[in-house]
Design an enzyme around this catalytic site. Structure first.
Site, mmCIF file in Angstrom:
data_model
loop_
_atom_site.group_PDB
_atom_site.id
_atom_site.type_symbol
_atom_site.label_atom_id
_atom_site.label_comp_id
_atom_site.label_asym_id
_atom_site.label_seq_id
_atom_site.Cartn_x
_atom_site.Cartn_y
_atom_site.Cartn_z
ATOM 1 N N HIS A 155 0.842 -1.202 0.000
ATOM 2 C CA HIS A 155 0.000 0.000 0.000
ATOM 3 C C HIS A 155 0.875 1.248 0.000
ATOM 4 O O HIS A 155 1.342 1.668 1.057
ATOM 5 C CB HIS A 155 -0.923 -0.007 1.228
ATOM 6 C CG HIS A 155 -2.040 -0.984 1.104
ATOM 7 N ND1 HIS A 155 -3.243 -0.665 0.517
ATOM 8 C CD2 HIS A 155 -2.124 -2.288 1.418
ATOM 9 C CE1 HIS A 155 -4.033 -1.726 0.509
ATOM 10 N NE2 HIS A 155 -3.369 -2.732 1.046
ATOM 11 N N GLU A 213 0.041 4.230 -0.254
ATOM 12 C CA GLU A 213 -0.604 5.353 0.445
ATOM 13 C C GLU A 213 -0.292 5.366 1.937
ATOM 14 O O GLU A 213 -0.475 6.379 2.599
ATOM 15 C CB GLU A 213 -2.132 5.327 0.195
ATOM 16 C CG GLU A 213 -2.932 4.216 0.879
ATOM 17 C CD GLU A 213 -2.972 2.891 0.116
ATOM 18 O OE1 GLU A 213 -2.032 2.637 -0.676
ATOM 19 O OE2 GLU A 213 -3.917 2.109 0.328
#
Lengths: 248, 205
Positions: free
Chosen positions: B188, B190
């Site tokens: 991920h 983010e």
């Protein structure tokens, strides 16, 4: 390619009430902690792996979860946020995710409505559905699952509940010792010993009472530690946490 | 400020993706598969807190052939995250019967722990990722990213499509895949620290 054993995960626990950071003691008494964002920054710079945000009050009184806290932290930092507290429907989960949570923590509602784990994991995947368990020592059951901020008994043994939630779709288990929570007197060694005999196929995170003063040997069944008071009150670093435990 | 379209998946980590894009000066817009006009989109994110089956529903009304053409021609730049990356492949053990985009060849499976290791069936946490820096522009050949997944493309070797790999439970799995203007990441970005923001440079071409 080396296949190193995964390092112990260190997760900073934040408890919120009305948008402020608090520190419950044994899930009940509350101390208020100031400067939320500065503290979170120090935890992130200090090397934590993730954050877990609980809202004890919303679970007790069904008030809105502290979405603003989740939003502020998600805007400022690039770190995984697991959030929960009063999540009783997919709509509650959606709100937390809309503000910046990456994983959902379910506690009391999972016990009352087992289908909730299934329905949330179908939406966001098993891996992002975490179930938190409040464990309290019991003569009869070894350790008993408690709900409503550690106040109400369920009659279920912790090992049995872990098996059940894994089948329902829990991707991770966050375990907190009700007796040790917030008192900084060391992890609950009896709970650690109890957990080492449970069948657990999901990452298991243990919280409640971490103190660097007592070195603890952890069984491999425990993948990480949830740390609250030690960070909030002592300003500790993740490396202090990792240094004071070892796998046995 | 580059406009980035996020494929709407119903419930997913929407806030986290938006905050990531805002922090990096992008202008995120969320659209569902049915309303995305591929001719008007240059940058697309397929988010990852989801399941293979839900991705199939999200893509139901999207013209996959046009999608493939646009990606091949470099007119549509895509970053696919976690389950989104898995959906670039043909099928997945997570949702038997569901069809992936099939832009990349392969079947997604559970990352089965080998019998000698007492590990769990879900890979969560920061993991070292080995990067083929000749094929993927990244400063370090080994970098830690944050993973949260149960399934993956297992038993891989680095090549010109599998440009990053990691290991869980003794199984090497694809962590960065690249084909034309398509970039898929199993981790991920983010929530993998500010260093992972560089992944967004993919939208710069």
């Amino acid at each position: 390619m080396p296949n190193k054993a995964a390092p112990l995960r260190v997760i900073a626990r934040l408890d919120t009430k009305n948008g402020r950071l608090i520190k419950p003691v044994r899930f009940e008494g509350v101390r208020q902690i100031d400067n939320l964002m500065e503290r979170v920054e120090s935890y992130v710079l200090g090397g934590i792996d993730e954050l877990a945000i609980f809202d004890v009050v919303s679970s007790l009184y069904n008030t809105p979860t502290e979405l603003e806290v989740v939003g502020e932290i998600s805007k400022a930092f690039s770190i995984c946020i697991a959030a929960g507290g009063g999540v009783s429907s997919i709509n509650d989960a959606e709100k937390l995710l809309r503000f910046g949570a990456d994983k959902i923590l379910i506690n009391t509602s999972a016990v009352k409505n087992k289908d909730l784990i299934r329905s949330i994991s179908r939406e966001i995947g098993t891996q992002s559905t975490a179930v938190s368990i409040q464990a309290k020592k019991s003569e009869l059951l070894g350790f008993e699952v408690m709900v409503e901020a550690g106040r109400q008994q369920t009659g279920m043994a912790v090992c049995d509940w872990m098996s059940e939630i894994q089948d329902l779709g829990a991707g991770e288990i966050i375990m907190t010792s009700v007796d040790s929570d917030g008192v900084n007197a060391g992890l609950d060694s009896q709970l650690i010993s109890y957990l080492s005999h449970c069948q657990v196929d999901r990452p298991l995170i243990l919280g409640g009472g971490f103190s660097p003063l007592s070195h603890v040997g952890l069984p491999r069944v425990i993948d990480g530690l949830l740390v609250g008071s030690f960070f909030h009150l002592k300003g500790g670093l993740s490396e202090d946490v990792r240094a004071s435990v070892s796998y046995v | 400020m580059s406009k980035v379209t996020i494929l709407k998946l119903g419930v997913y980590n929407r806030g986290s993706i938006f905050n990531w894009l805002w922090r990096n000066g992008c202008q995120p817009v969320e659209e569902c598969g049915a309303s995305i006009k591929l001719d008007d989109v240059q940058n697309l994110i397929i988010p990852g807190v989801s399941t293979f089956e839900k991705l199939q529903s999200a893509f139901q009304n999207l013209d996959v052939e046009l999608f493939r053409e646009k990606v091949s021609a470099g007119e549509l730049r895509v970053i696919a995250i976690c389950a989104g990356m898995q959906f670039l492949f043909e099928s997945s053990e997570e949702s038997p019967g569901a069809k992936g985009l099939g832009l990349l060849k392969g079947h997604i499976s559970k990352l089965q722990p080998d019998s000698h290791q007492s590990v769990k069936s879900v890979n969560i946490g920061w993991r070292e990722t080995h990067i083929n820096t000749a094929q993927f522009n990244h400063a370090d050949p080994v970098h830690s990213f944050y993973y949260c997944h149960k399934y993956g493309l297992a038993n891989v070797e680095l090549d010109d499509v599998i440009v990053g790999k990691s290991v869980f439970a003794g199984v090497e799995f694809a962590s960065i895949v690249k084909w034309k203007a398509l970039l898929g990441v199993q981790f991920h970005p983010e929530i993998s620290g500010f260093a992972a923001d560089k992944i967004l440079q993919h939208f710069d071409g």
